[in-house]
Enzyme design. Structure first.
Site, PDB file in Angstrom:
ATOM      1  N   HIS A 235      56.722   4.598  65.948  1.00 48.81           N
ATOM      2  CA  HIS A 235      57.360   4.461  64.647  1.00 48.81           C
ATOM      3  C   HIS A 235      57.551   5.327  63.781  1.00 48.81           C
ATOM      4  O   HIS A 235      58.502   5.390  63.023  1.00 48.81           O
ATOM      5  CB  HIS A 235      56.614   3.088  63.986  1.00 48.81           C
ATOM      6  CG  HIS A 235      56.596   1.754  64.302  1.00 48.81           C
ATOM      7  ND1 HIS A 235      56.448   0.943  63.657  1.00 48.81           N
ATOM      8  CD2 HIS A 235      57.135   1.247  65.598  1.00 48.81           C
ATOM      9  CE1 HIS A 235      56.624  -0.350  64.623  1.00 48.81           C
ATOM     10  NE2 HIS A 235      57.115   0.084  65.743  1.00 48.81           N
TER      11      HIS A 235
ATOM     12  N   ASP B  43      37.396  21.940  65.049  1.00 45.77           N
ATOM     13  CA  ASP B  43      36.256  22.749  64.392  1.00 45.77           C
ATOM     14  C   ASP B  43      35.092  22.480  65.032  1.00 45.77           C
ATOM     15  O   ASP B  43      34.864  21.699  66.213  1.00 45.77           O
ATOM     16  CB  ASP B  43      36.107  22.535  62.756  1.00 45.77           C
ATOM     17  CG  ASP B  43      35.516  21.137  62.687  1.00 45.77           C
ATOM     18  OD1 ASP B  43      35.135  20.317  63.692  1.00 45.77           O
ATOM     19  OD2 ASP B  43      35.452  20.732  61.265  1.00 45.77           O
TER      20      ASP B  43
ATOM     21  N   CYS C 251      38.425  16.934  63.955  1.00 44.56           N
ATOM     22  CA  CYS C 251      37.285  17.547  63.284  1.00 44.56           C
ATOM     23  C   CYS C 251      36.209  16.506  63.235  1.00 44.56           C
ATOM     24  O   CYS C 251      36.129  15.638  64.079  1.00 44.56           O
ATOM     25  CB  CYS C 251      37.750  17.948  61.968  1.00 44.56           C
ATOM     26  SG  CYS C 251      38.208  16.931  60.740  1.00 44.56           S
TER      27      CYS C 251
ATOM     28  N   HIS D 162      63.730   3.431  62.569  1.00 43.02           N
ATOM     29  CA  HIS D 162      62.352   4.308  62.247  1.00 43.02           C
ATOM     30  C   HIS D 162      62.746   5.705  62.060  1.00 43.02           C
ATOM     31  O   HIS D 162      62.526   6.488  61.393  1.00 43.02           O
ATOM     32  CB  HIS D 162      61.415   4.272  63.483  1.00 43.02           C
ATOM     33  CG  HIS D 162      61.018   3.044  63.764  1.00 43.02           C
ATOM     34  ND1 HIS D 162      60.324   2.111  63.142  1.00 43.02           N
ATOM     35  CD2 HIS D 162      61.227   2.264  64.763  1.00 43.02           C
ATOM     36  CE1 HIS D 162      60.006   0.787  63.411  1.00 43.02           C
ATOM     37  NE2 HIS D 162      60.575   0.896  64.699  1.00 43.02           N
TER      38      HIS D 162
ATOM     39  N   THR E 251      35.583  14.021  61.055  1.00 41.88           N
ATOM     40  CA  THR E 251      36.375  12.717  60.670  1.00 41.88           C
ATOM     41  C   THR E 251      37.808  12.727  61.046  1.00 41.88           C
ATOM     42  O   THR E 251      38.397  11.525  61.161  1.00 41.88           O
ATOM     43  CB  THR E 251      36.413  12.493  59.184  1.00 41.88           C
ATOM     44  OG1 THR E 251      37.270  13.588  58.378  1.00 41.88           O
ATOM     45  CG2 THR E 251      35.108  12.296  58.549  1.00 41.88           C
TER      46      THR E 251
HETATM   47  C1  RB5 Z   1      32.632  19.766  58.768  1.00 46.60           C
HETATM   48  O1  RB5 Z   1      31.271  19.444  58.440  1.00 46.60           O
HETATM   49  C2  RB5 Z   1      33.635  18.446  58.244  1.00 46.60           C
HETATM   50  O2  RB5 Z   1      33.541  18.537  56.928  1.00 46.60           O
HETATM   51  C3  RB5 Z   1      34.720  18.336  59.180  1.00 46.60           C
HETATM   52  O3  RB5 Z   1      34.533  18.445  60.560  1.00 46.60           O
HETATM   53  C4  RB5 Z   1      35.720  17.385  58.652  1.00 46.60           C
HETATM   54  O4  RB5 Z   1      34.984  16.167  58.867  1.00 46.60           O
HETATM   55  C5  RB5 Z   1      36.583  17.521  57.645  1.00 46.60           C
HETATM   56  O5  RB5 Z   1      37.441  16.590  57.196  1.00 46.60           O
END
Ligand code: RB5
Length: 150
Positions: A98, A8, A65, A133, A67
């Protein structure tokens, strides 16, 4: 090996550097976007990479993204996809060895660029070990089948 990559708006810069890094190493990289900083919705890109892996257009996937969490949750909704979100290379290797993960996910706001490259190296360089596994991975697929509501 063909690698699908998607992200993203939080991860455009990291995606570009990872893509160049992997191409340099000889991987064929298929870019599913996004390629601008305009705000987008991560499920779109998680699904694009997941469908490409499921349809064997690419061998493995890398999704990023902010996180790594949202995009991995989206990818895991596609049947036969096992997307693992990690923040260091040991888990990336073990996700492949695994869990037979076919997509690795991480966060551009969580891991640094060098750690991200190490995660890709560990994931793409590892092989599923099968054996005991396999039974456990099969059990994951069975959960999907038992609870599928469509
Ligand atoms: C976008 O701001 C953020 O929410 C997205 O990149 C991500 O971290 C979502 O899990």
């Amino acid at each position: 090996m063909r690698v699908g990559i998607g992200n993203d708006h939080a991860a455009v810069e990291m995606k570009n550097e990872i893509m160049a890094y992997l191409q340099e190493k000889g991987y064929e990289v298929v870019n599913f976007g996004t390629d601008t900083n305009e705000s987008v919705d991560y499920p779109i890109y998680g699904e694009k990479v997941a469908v490409a892996v499921k349809n064997k257009e690419v061998d493995l996937g890398v999704i990023i993204c902010g996180t790594g969490i949202g995009i991995s949750l989206a990818a895991n909704k596609v049947p036969d996809i096992r997307a693992a979100v990690v923040s260091e290379p040991v888990s990336a290797r073990l996700a492949r060895e695994h869990n037979n993960a076919n997509i690795i996910a991480f966060g551009a706001r969580i891991v640094g660029m060098e750690e991200a490259k190490a995660i890709c190296d560990a994931f793409l360089g590892a092989e599923f070990l099968g054996d005991r596994h396999q039974r456990r991975v099969d059990m994951i697929s069975e959960i999907d089948k038992r609870n599928h509501t469509l």
